[in-house]
Write an enzyme that holds these catalytic residues in place. Sequence first.
Site, short mmCIF file in Angstrom:
data_model
loop_
_atom_site.label_atom_id
_atom_site.label_comp_id
_atom_site.label_asym_id
_atom_site.label_seq_id
_atom_site.Cartn_x
_atom_site.Cartn_y
_atom_site.Cartn_z
CE1 TYR A 48 -3.51 -2.46 -0.10
CE2 TYR A 48 -3.85 -2.21 2.26
CZ TYR A 48 -4.20 -2.79 1.05
OH TYR A 48 -5.25 -3.67 1.01
CD1 TRP A 204 -11.54 -7.01 -0.35
CD2 TRP A 204 -11.55 -5.28 -1.76
NE1 TRP A 204 -11.32 -7.51 -1.60
CE2 TRP A 204 -11.31 -6.47 -2.50
CE3 TRP A 204 -11.59 -4.07 -2.44
CZ2 TRP A 204 -11.12 -6.48 -3.89
CZ3 TRP A 204 -11.40 -4.07 -3.83
CH2 TRP A 204 -11.18 -5.26 -4.53
CG LEU A 207 -18.94 2.81 1.22
CD1 LEU A 207 -18.55 4.18 1.78
CD2 LEU A 207 -20.40 2.51 1.52
N GLY A 208 -18.06 0.49 -2.99
CA GLY A 208 -17.74 0.47 -4.42
C GLY A 208 -16.72 1.52 -4.83
N GLY A 209 -15.85 1.89 -3.90
CA GLY A 209 -14.88 2.93 -4.21
C GLY A 209 -15.53 4.27 -4.51
CG PHE A 213 -21.96 7.35 -2.99
CD1 PHE A 213 -23.16 6.93 -2.44
CD2 PHE A 213 -20.79 6.93 -2.39
CE1 PHE A 213 -23.18 6.12 -1.32
CE2 PHE A 213 -20.80 6.13 -1.28
CZ PHE A 213 -22.00 5.71 -0.73
N GLY A 261 -10.09 8.64 5.79
CA GLY A 261 -9.34 9.43 6.75
C GLY A 261 -10.15 10.57 7.33
#
Length: 295
Positions: A48, A204, A207-209, A213, A261
Site C-alpha cells: 500500500y 473491502w 461502497l464500491g470505491g 454515489f 481518513g
Amino acid sequence: MTSAFQLSDFVAGFWRMTDWNMSPQQRLSLVQHYLDLGVTSMDHADIYGQYQCEAQFGEALALAPALRQRMQLISKCGIKPAFDCHPERYINHYDTSARHIIESVEQSLTRLGTDYLDLLLIHRPDPLMDADEVAQAFDRLRQTGKVLHFGVSNFGPAQFQLLQSRVSTPLVTNQLEISPQRLTSLHDGSLDLCQQLRISPMAWSSLGGGNIFTGTDEQSQRLRQTLARITAEVGAQDMSQVIYAWVRMLPSRPVPIIGSGNMARISAAVASTRIELDRQQWFSIWQASTGHSVP
C-alpha cells in the site's frame, strides 16, 4: 476447526493513507479516533502506498507506543508490483514462496514499528502457490511469535480449502470484495464457506470505491435511487450507512473495512450498526444491483 481470533465490528483500512497528506500527529489522532469508536482492527498490506502506508502508520504509532496493546495489526503479502522503487521487476506478479512471505513480514514489522502482527493474509490467489510451502512459512512465523494468526484475501472456496488443508492452525478470515455492486462472493460459495467454518470475512470496497454515489452507469443509477428511498425509510444519516447495514446483514457476518481518513465519515460508518433492514429492503438493493428480480 475454530479460532479465538475476533475482529472488531469494523476494520480501519489504511491503503490510502499516503493520499491524505497528514502529519504524524494527525495520523495518530485518526488512529485514536478509530480506537475510541471501538475499531481496533487495523488493516494494511506491504504494497500500500508503494510500501509507504505501513511506514506512515508506524511513525504515528511511535508517538504513542502504548496504543499497540489496544489494536490488532493486520497486513498482507504476496503481490509484487512493478513499482519504480523495484526496478528489477518488469511485470506485476505474485510470490507466495516461503522466502518472500517471511521477508515481507520482517519488512512490515520494521515499517510498523512492532514485534508481531496479529494477522497475516495472503493478498491474492497465486497460480504458483505451493500450499505446503506457505504452510511452512506460516509455521515458522507463528513459532517465532512474529505472526499470531493467518488468513487469506480474495480466495475462492477451493483455494481457501486447499491452503486450510495444509496449515496447522485455522485460517481466521477471507478478505473479500463485498458491496451492492459486487455480488460475486454472495453466489460463488465464498461466503457460504465462511459461514460453514464460522469465520467472519472482511469486506473491502463495500461502497464500491465511491462509484455507487457518482457512477453514471445504469447499475449505479438504480442503486442510488433504491438506496435513497431506503435511507429515508430507516432514518439513516446517508446512503453509506444503509450499504454497511446491507453488508452486515449477510449471515456470514462480514466485517466492513472503512477506508476513510475523514473522522465524520468514520463515525457515521460505525453508527450504521443502529440501522436495521428488513428482507424486502435488502432484496430491493440486490435487485437494483442485478437489474432483475430473484428467480
